[in-house]
Design an enzyme around this catalytic site. Structure first.
Site, PDB file in Angstrom:
ATOM      1  N   GLU A 226      -1.079  -1.268  -4.895  1.00  0.00           N
ATOM      2  CA  GLU A 226      -2.299  -0.500  -5.141  1.00  0.00           C
ATOM      3  C   GLU A 226      -2.069   0.449  -6.303  1.00  0.00           C
ATOM      4  OE1 GLU A 226      -5.128   1.007  -2.009  1.00  0.00           O
ATOM      5  OE2 GLU A 226      -4.195   2.878  -2.658  1.00  0.00           O
TER       6      GLU A 226
ATOM      7  N   ASP B  64      -2.720   1.246   6.895  1.00  0.00           N
ATOM      8  CA  ASP B  64      -1.874   0.971   5.721  1.00  0.00           C
ATOM      9  C   ASP B  64      -1.410  -0.493   5.714  1.00  0.00           C
ATOM     10  OD1 ASP B  64      -1.336   3.986   4.899  1.00  0.00           O
ATOM     11  OD2 ASP B  64      -0.977   3.813   7.050  1.00  0.00           O
TER      12      ASP B  64
ATOM     13  N   ASP C 206       0.886  -1.166   0.000  1.00  0.00           N
ATOM     14  CA  ASP C 206       0.000   0.000   0.000  1.00  0.00           C
ATOM     15  C   ASP C 206       0.924   1.217   0.000  1.00  0.00           C
ATOM     16  OD1 ASP C 206      -2.373   1.545   0.176  1.00  0.00           O
ATOM     17  OD2 ASP C 206      -2.078   1.742   2.337  1.00  0.00           O
TER      18      ASP C 206
END
Length: 176
Positions: free
Chosen positions: A68, A141, A7
Site C-alpha cells: 500500500e 489489516d 498492508d
C-alpha cells in the site's frame, strides 16, 4: 501469478498471498499479520517486521509484492511508522529481485469493490466473496493485504503488459 500483498503498519503489518490471473477465479494461499509490541524500540520493531516478511517470502515464494502506497495523514507519527514498515517490505522484496508495486488505498478499494470510497467492511466482504472464504479475514489489516494482492493481479498485470509493449515499440523505432 502469486502476489504477496502487504498492508504496512508498525503494530500490525497485514500480509496476504493470492494466486491468480485476470479473468480467472482467485485463490488465497495464506493470510496473517506480522505483529510488533507497541512499547518496543523502533529499531527492534522494524527488525521484527523484516523477519516476518522474510518468513512469508520464504514460505510462499511470490512472484511480485504489492504494498500500500503511504498517503498523507494528519498524524505524522502514524504516517512515519507506516512509511518505515512499507520501506522494510520493499527492501525485503528488492533484495530477492522481486518486483515491488505500490497501490493507493483508493485504487485498491476501487479494484476490489468498484468504489474508491468503500469502507473496511465493504473491502472485507468483497475479499471474502472473491476468494470464496467462509468469513472475512481478521483483523482488517489482513483483509487489506489480500485486497492489495487482488488489486495487483487485476490491475498490475495489465499495466506491466502495457509497459512491456511500449518498451518493445521503443526498441524497434528507427534511429533518426
Amino acid at each position: 501469478m502469486r502476489v504477496l500483498g502487504v498492508d504496512p503498519g508498525l503494530t500490525r503489518c497485514g500480509v496476504g498471498v493470492v494466486d491468480g490471473v485476470p479473468g480467472r477465479p482467485l485463490r488465497m494461499a495464506g493470510v496473517g499479520v506480522v505483529r510488533t509490541p507497541a512499547d518496543a524500540d523502533i529499531g527492534h520493531r522494524l527488525v521484527l517486521i523484516e523477519r516476518g516478511i522474510e518468513a512469508w517470502l520464504d514460505e510462499y515464494a511470490p512472484q511480485a509484492v504489492a504494498v500500500e502506497r503511504v498517503f498523507s495523514q494528519h498524524n505524522v507519527r502514524t504516517v512515519m511508522g507506516t512509511a518505515q514498515a512499507s520501506a522494510v517490505a520493499m527492501l525485503c522484496a528488492a533484495r530477492r529481485g522481486l518486483p515491488v508495486h505500490l497501490h493507493t488505498p483508493s485504487e485498491v478499494k476501487a479494484a476490489v469493490t468498484g468504489s474508491g470510497r468503500a469502507d473496511k467492511a465493504q473491502v472485507g466482504a468483497m475479499v471474502t466473496r472473491l476468494l470464496r472464504l467462509d468469513a472475512p479475514p481478521k483483523p482488517a489489516d489482513a483483509a487489506d493485504a489480500l485486497a492489495l494482492a487482488i488489486c495487483h493481479i487485476w490491475r498490475g498485470t495489465a499495466t506491466n503488459r502495457l509497459q512491456q509493449a511500449v518498451a518493445r515499440a521503443r526498441t524497434q523505432e528507427p534511429s533518426t
